[in-house]
Write a protein that holds these residues in place. Structure first.
Motif, PDB file in Angstrom:
ATOM      1  N   LEU A  57       0.611  -1.020   0.168  1.00 25.91           N
ATOM      2  CA  LEU A  57       0.135   0.117   0.222  1.00 25.91           C
ATOM      3  C   LEU A  57       0.827   1.078  -0.231  1.00 25.91           C
ATOM      4  CD1 LEU A  57      -2.427   1.723   0.021  1.00 25.91           C
ATOM      5  CD2 LEU A  57      -2.743   1.058   2.279  1.00 25.91           C
ATOM      6  N   ARG A  58       2.170   1.675   1.174  1.00 23.11           N
ATOM      7  CA  ARG A  58       3.052   2.899   0.953  1.00 23.11           C
ATOM      8  C   ARG A  58       3.461   2.858  -0.703  1.00 23.11           C
ATOM      9  NH1 ARG A  58       3.506   1.264   5.977  1.00 23.11           N
ATOM     10  NH2 ARG A  58       5.419  -1.144   6.157  1.00 23.11           N
ATOM     11  N   GLN A  59       3.576   1.620  -1.426  1.00 21.40           N
ATOM     12  CA  GLN A  59       4.582   1.785  -2.575  1.00 21.40           C
ATOM     13  C   GLN A  59       3.790   2.254  -3.619  1.00 21.40           C
ATOM     14  OE1 GLN A  59       5.895  -2.112  -3.824  1.00 21.40           O
ATOM     15  NE2 GLN A  59       8.484  -2.358  -2.159  1.00 21.40           N
ATOM     16  N   ARG A  60       2.334   1.708  -3.369  1.00 21.53           N
ATOM     17  CA  ARG A  60       1.380   2.649  -4.142  1.00 21.53           C
ATOM     18  C   ARG A  60       0.795   3.543  -4.405  1.00 21.53           C
ATOM     19  NH1 ARG A  60      -1.927  -1.306  -7.549  1.00 21.53           N
ATOM     20  NH2 ARG A  60      -2.845   1.467  -8.036  1.00 21.53           N
ATOM     21  N   LEU A  61       0.837   4.109  -2.872  1.00 28.34           N
ATOM     22  CA  LEU A  61       0.733   5.752  -2.587  1.00 28.34           C
ATOM     23  C   LEU A  61       1.759   6.447  -3.281  1.00 28.34           C
ATOM     24  CD1 LEU A  61      -1.227   5.074   1.031  1.00 28.34           C
ATOM     25  CD2 LEU A  61      -2.306   5.537  -1.388  1.00 28.34           C
ATOM     26  N   GLU A  62       2.888   5.766  -3.058  1.00 24.49           N
ATOM     27  CA  GLU A  62       4.333   6.462  -3.261  1.00 24.49           C
ATOM     28  C   GLU A  62       3.987   7.295  -4.631  1.00 24.49           C
ATOM     29  OE1 GLU A  62       7.466   8.123  -3.433  1.00 24.49           O
ATOM     30  OE2 GLU A  62       6.074   8.530  -2.061  1.00 24.49           O
ATOM     31  N   THR A  63       3.291   6.241  -5.359  1.00 23.28           N
ATOM     32  CA  THR A  63       3.360   6.593  -7.089  1.00 23.28           C
ATOM     33  C   THR A  63       2.167   7.669  -7.013  1.00 23.28           C
ATOM     34  OG1 THR A  63       1.747   4.842  -7.424  1.00 23.28           O
ATOM     35  CG2 THR A  63       3.792   3.851  -7.511  1.00 23.28           C
ATOM     36  N   LEU A  84     -11.207  19.190  -3.346  1.00 20.13           N
ATOM     37  CA  LEU A  84     -10.307  17.875  -1.855  1.00 20.13           C
ATOM     38  C   LEU A  84     -11.567  16.696  -2.828  1.00 20.13           C
ATOM     39  CD1 LEU A  84     -11.254  20.157   0.642  1.00 20.13           C
ATOM     40  CD2 LEU A  84      -8.773  19.097  -0.377  1.00 20.13           C
ATOM     41  N   GLU A  85     -13.100  17.625  -3.505  1.00 23.06           N
ATOM     42  CA  GLU A  85     -13.698  15.959  -3.824  1.00 23.06           C
ATOM     43  C   GLU A  85     -13.364  15.114  -5.210  1.00 23.06           C
ATOM     44  OE1 GLU A  85     -16.361  19.446  -1.590  1.00 23.06           O
ATOM     45  OE2 GLU A  85     -14.294  19.379  -3.088  1.00 23.06           O
ATOM     46  N   ASN A  86     -12.261  15.932  -5.827  1.00 16.22           N
ATOM     47  CA  ASN A  86     -11.546  15.787  -7.244  1.00 16.22           C
ATOM     48  C   ASN A  86     -10.369  15.010  -6.875  1.00 16.22           C
ATOM     49  OD1 ASN A  86     -13.873  16.594  -8.606  1.00 16.22           O
ATOM     50  ND2 ASN A  86     -12.728  18.383  -9.565  1.00 16.22           N
ATOM     51  N   LEU A  87      -9.679  15.278  -5.761  1.00 12.61           N
ATOM     52  CA  LEU A  87      -8.799  14.571  -5.314  1.00 12.61           C
ATOM     53  C   LEU A  87      -9.131  13.163  -4.934  1.00 12.61           C
ATOM     54  CD1 LEU A  87      -6.634  17.545  -3.562  1.00 12.61           C
ATOM     55  CD2 LEU A  87      -5.664  16.272  -5.167  1.00 12.61           C
ATOM     56  N   CYS A  88      -9.302  13.028  -4.033  1.00  7.04           N
ATOM     57  CA  CYS A  88     -10.495  11.906  -3.426  1.00  7.04           C
ATOM     58  C   CYS A  88     -11.009  11.248  -4.800  1.00  7.04           C
ATOM     59  CB  CYS A  88     -11.931  12.101  -2.659  1.00  7.04           C
ATOM     60  SG  CYS A  88     -11.563  12.690  -0.594  1.00  7.04           S
ATOM     61  N   LEU A  89     -11.172  11.870  -5.536  1.00 10.50           N
ATOM     62  CA  LEU A  89     -11.865  10.649  -6.886  1.00 10.50           C
ATOM     63  C   LEU A  89     -10.017  10.504  -7.592  1.00 10.50           C
ATOM     64  CD1 LEU A  89     -15.387  12.553  -8.357  1.00 10.50           C
ATOM     65  CD2 LEU A  89     -14.966  10.302  -6.903  1.00 10.50           C
ATOM     66  N   PHE A  90      -9.460  11.233  -7.936  1.00 12.75           N
ATOM     67  CA  PHE A  90      -8.442  11.017  -8.342  1.00 12.75           C
ATOM     68  C   PHE A  90      -7.252  10.243  -7.693  1.00 12.75           C
ATOM     69  CE2 PHE A  90      -3.464  11.549  -8.971  1.00 12.75           C
ATOM     70  CZ  PHE A  90      -3.598  11.957  -9.742  1.00 12.75           C
ATOM     71  N   ILE A  91      -7.697   9.807  -6.226  1.00 17.68           N
ATOM     72  CA  ILE A  91      -6.493   8.868  -5.800  1.00 17.68           C
ATOM     73  C   ILE A  91      -7.323   7.828  -5.948  1.00 17.68           C
ATOM     74  CG2 ILE A  91      -5.983   8.189  -3.441  1.00 17.68           C
ATOM     75  CD1 ILE A  91      -5.745  11.583  -2.334  1.00 17.68           C
ATOM     76  N   ALA A  92      -8.646   8.025  -5.751  1.00 11.68           N
ATOM     77  CA  ALA A  92      -9.528   6.194  -5.635  1.00 11.68           C
ATOM     78  C   ALA A  92      -9.598   5.450  -6.828  1.00 11.68           C
ATOM     79  CB  ALA A  92     -10.971   6.418  -5.160  1.00 11.68           C
ATOM     80  N   HIS A  93      -9.333   6.858  -7.906  1.00 13.97           N
ATOM     81  CA  HIS A  93      -8.606   6.402  -9.080  1.00 13.97           C
ATOM     82  C   HIS A  93      -7.917   5.418  -9.584  1.00 13.97           C
ATOM     83  CE1 HIS A  93      -9.811   5.377 -14.158  1.00 13.97           C
ATOM     84  NE2 HIS A  93      -8.579   6.195 -13.810  1.00 13.97           N
ATOM     85  N   GLN A  94      -6.610   5.630  -8.503  1.00  7.02           N
ATOM     86  CA  GLN A  94      -5.323   5.283  -8.978  1.00  7.02           C
ATOM     87  C   GLN A  94      -5.194   4.217  -8.505  1.00  7.02           C
ATOM     88  OE1 GLN A  94      -3.414   7.071 -11.279  1.00  7.02           O
ATOM     89  NE2 GLN A  94      -5.131   8.225 -11.451  1.00  7.02           N
ATOM     90  N   LEU A  95      -5.561   4.107  -7.715  1.00  6.90           N
ATOM     91  CA  LEU A  95      -5.648   2.094  -6.708  1.00  6.90           C
ATOM     92  C   LEU A  95      -7.121   1.458  -7.554  1.00  6.90           C
ATOM     93  CD1 LEU A  95      -5.024   4.865  -3.777  1.00  6.90           C
ATOM     94  CD2 LEU A  95      -2.922   3.253  -5.605  1.00  6.90           C
ATOM     95  N   THR A  96      -6.983   1.841  -8.264  1.00  6.34           N
ATOM     96  CA  THR A  96      -8.814   0.251  -8.817  1.00  6.34           C
ATOM     97  C   THR A  96      -8.947  -1.073  -9.210  1.00  6.34           C
ATOM     98  OG1 THR A  96      -8.270   1.241 -11.536  1.00  6.34           O
ATOM     99  CG2 THR A  96     -10.038   2.624  -9.577  1.00  6.34           C
ATOM    100  N   ASP A  97      -7.280  -1.070  -8.678  1.00  9.05           N
ATOM    101  CA  ASP A  97      -6.829  -2.378  -8.823  1.00  9.05           C
ATOM    102  C   ASP A  97      -6.333  -3.263  -8.146  1.00  9.05           C
ATOM    103  OD1 ASP A  97      -4.440  -0.679  -9.162  1.00  9.05           O
ATOM    104  OD2 ASP A  97      -3.298  -2.885 -10.556  1.00  9.05           O
ATOM    105  N   LEU A  98      -6.397  -2.755  -6.587  1.00  6.06           N
ATOM    106  CA  LEU A  98      -5.598  -3.068  -5.313  1.00  6.06           C
ATOM    107  C   LEU A  98      -7.118  -4.272  -4.690  1.00  6.06           C
ATOM    108  CD1 LEU A  98      -4.579  -0.317  -2.893  1.00  6.06           C
ATOM    109  CD2 LEU A  98      -3.587  -1.777  -4.063  1.00  6.06           C
TER     110      LEU A  98
END
Length: 123
Positions: A57-63, A84-98
């Motif tokens: 999780l730390r590795q993925r969050l670093e990317t 802030l709303e779009n930042l939440c969505l952006f971060i979630a979208h970057q991690l959809t494959d977890l």
């Protein structure tokens, strides 16, 4: 039994924002220190004792962090308006494959006392 684990990170970034309140300061380029917390909910793997390895999780969050830290958020692809709303969505979208999937993303600016939380439902 479902367990939730989370990991936090922070990034410094600049942005502009078109809005009617506090309009003059928002239109100018200005910056903030943002904090983010990503949570993952799922069953504990009996073989590892973990929902998800926090190292992974730390590795993925670093990317994700590298895409935001010391950037002009207005120019980050796929972010849209830097709210802030779009930042939440952006971060979630970057991690959809977890796996298990992200269950919650929270982004806040400590100095201003504002925050946004995205709660994702899992099937």
């Amino acid at each position: 039994m479902q367990l939730t684990i989370s990991q936090r990170f922070f990034f410094d970034a600049a942005h502009t924002l078109q809005r009617t309140l506090e309009a003059e300061g928002s239109r100018r380029i200005h910056g903030h220190t943002y904090h983010a917390e990503v949570s993952v909910t799922g069953p504990r793997d009996p073989a590892t004792g973990m929902v998800l390895d926090l190292g992974l999780l730390r590795q993925r969050l670093e990317t994700v962090r590298l895409q935001l830290d010391h950037h002009l958020l207005d120019e980050v692809p796929q972010l849209d308006r830097p709210t802030l709303e779009n930042l939440c969505l952006f971060i979630a979208h970057q991690l959809t494959d977890l796996q298990p999937p992200v269950s919650q993303v929270r982004v806040w600016r400590e100095s201003l006392g504002d925050a946004c939380t995205l709660k994702l439902t899992t099937a």
